[in-house]
Write a protein that holds these residues in place. Sequence first.
Motif, mmCIF file in Angstrom:
data_model
loop_
_atom_site.group_PDB
_atom_site.id
_atom_site.type_symbol
_atom_site.label_atom_id
_atom_site.label_comp_id
_atom_site.label_asym_id
_atom_site.label_seq_id
_atom_site.Cartn_x
_atom_site.Cartn_y
_atom_site.Cartn_z
ATOM 1 N N TYR A 27 0.998 -1.226 -0.324
ATOM 2 C CA TYR A 27 0.429 0.354 0.429
ATOM 3 C C TYR A 27 0.528 1.433 -0.016
ATOM 4 O O TYR A 27 0.490 2.314 -0.537
ATOM 5 N N MET A 81 0.256 9.338 8.717
ATOM 6 C CA MET A 81 1.577 9.240 8.612
ATOM 7 C C MET A 81 1.093 10.835 7.874
ATOM 8 O O MET A 81 2.164 11.866 8.045
ATOM 9 N N LEU A 82 0.273 11.538 7.111
ATOM 10 C CA LEU A 82 -0.127 12.602 6.203
ATOM 11 C C LEU A 82 0.134 13.234 7.244
ATOM 12 O O LEU A 82 0.246 14.437 7.343
ATOM 13 N N PRO A 140 3.679 3.202 5.259
ATOM 14 C CA PRO A 140 3.419 4.411 5.373
ATOM 15 C C PRO A 140 4.777 5.657 5.173
ATOM 16 O O PRO A 140 3.698 6.425 4.179
ATOM 17 N N TYR A 198 -4.838 -0.671 5.298
ATOM 18 C CA TYR A 198 -4.295 0.656 4.178
ATOM 19 C C TYR A 198 -4.253 2.536 4.300
ATOM 20 O O TYR A 198 -3.851 2.859 4.303
ATOM 21 N N LEU A 199 -5.598 2.233 4.802
ATOM 22 C CA LEU A 199 -6.020 4.323 4.647
ATOM 23 C C LEU A 199 -5.882 4.795 6.203
ATOM 24 O O LEU A 199 -4.561 5.933 5.907
ATOM 25 N N PHE A 220 0.178 5.324 -2.442
ATOM 26 C CA PHE A 220 0.198 6.284 -1.002
ATOM 27 C C PHE A 220 1.663 6.970 -1.947
ATOM 28 O O PHE A 220 1.264 9.005 -2.512
ATOM 29 N N PRO A 246 -2.769 4.241 7.653
ATOM 30 C CA PRO A 246 -1.802 4.711 8.279
ATOM 31 C C PRO A 246 -1.403 5.488 7.769
ATOM 32 O O PRO A 246 -0.071 6.885 7.952
ATOM 33 N N VAL A 247 -1.810 5.622 6.518
ATOM 34 C CA VAL A 247 -1.547 6.566 5.484
ATOM 35 C C VAL A 247 -1.963 7.598 5.527
ATOM 36 O O VAL A 247 -1.309 9.046 6.486
ATOM 37 N N LEU A 248 -2.861 8.464 6.470
ATOM 38 C CA LEU A 248 -3.857 9.693 7.213
ATOM 39 C C LEU A 248 -2.770 10.301 8.642
ATOM 40 O O LEU A 248 -2.566 10.858 8.574
#
Lengths: 210, 167
Positions: free
Chosen positions: A106, B142-143, A182, B135-136, A110, B138-140
């Motif tokens: 993933y 880190m953002l 991430p 998946y979503l 990203f 962890p990305v948010l």
Amino acid sequence: MSDLDASTNDGSSAPKLYRFVGLVFIWMVPSFALWVPLSAMLAAPAVWLTNVILTYFLPDVVHELTLNGTQTLLTTHFGELNSEIVSARLAGYRIAFPFNTQILTYSLPFYAALSYATPGGDSFGRFARGSLALYVLLIVGLISVSLKSLMLGLGPVFIDGFSTPATIIGISYQFSTLMVPPLAPVLVWAWQSRHSPLLQKLLVKQQDKL
Amino acid sequence: MARFIGIFLFVLLALFSLEMFGPVHEQVVEPFTGFLATLSVWIITLFDDSVIAYGRVIRDSVGGFAVSIESGCNGVEATIVLIAAVVAFPATWRQRLAAIVIGFLAIQVANLARIISLFYLGQWNFDVFTWIHLYLWPVLIMLDVLIVFIVYLRYISVQPTDGELAS
């Protein structure tokens, strides 16, 4: 003017940061939408390379690493008989460990969102180079997950014959699954964007120290 | 730039290894994670009184659905990334400390939103819960770290440095 253009010192163009973040969110939708059906295909070369590496360095332990959809199956030369780990020939079957490659891949959608939200230059070339860097980390991640599976699944049979301490395997597994997916896209993006107007202006006062 | 990358990676790996170190994990990380579960339940009970917490587990007493907050879901790793970046970047220690404290709060606000949203998503659709959990979010998170760090950089870029203050 770039979307990543920095604020002036009075912060008058501050909304540019929000615009960049907004673009990242917008790009995340098609990136993740494409990644879901393509993730098996994206993982396949990395799984193949990991299979080559593991079977070369651990020929007595790893039989093969295969991909079925997004699930990887790590098959060993061992089986279980009377609650003991024995050779697969003796047990009559091979112990195998499945794991989901999407917990690692993933990072690619990203990174795609970050990369395409940053305008300028050869965006496809930049994306391809960044993806290649992430791909290397993906292989490292697959190796870490595999070693952790072998360590927990085979126990002393594996650890006693392996030169790397269990603690290192555990930490590398945690790092590869919790941190790298991430974080690596952000680091690759930041490195590629280090000459962008945003980062240039932010670093201008500090560049001597860097 | 090489200095920043070197310090960043060193602090990142050192703090991550420290987090994974048994006594630190047991004495610091796990109690903190339990506190997060309690805080999440306190927030949830403002609008839903059927929720209870024990240890790191949040449970719906009616439907029976429960989530356990584990490593990777407590915002500690994201905080470590922020600390490594802030420490690696030249600034005064007061600026760094302020960035770490405010950044930690920003990360935990996002993390509480993650925990609470996942708790309800799991009761609605487990496949969606799994996807967004793995998946979503962890990305948010880190953002969130990236935004905090960029805002911090913008702030210190207009502040006098140590040398300027001394002169």
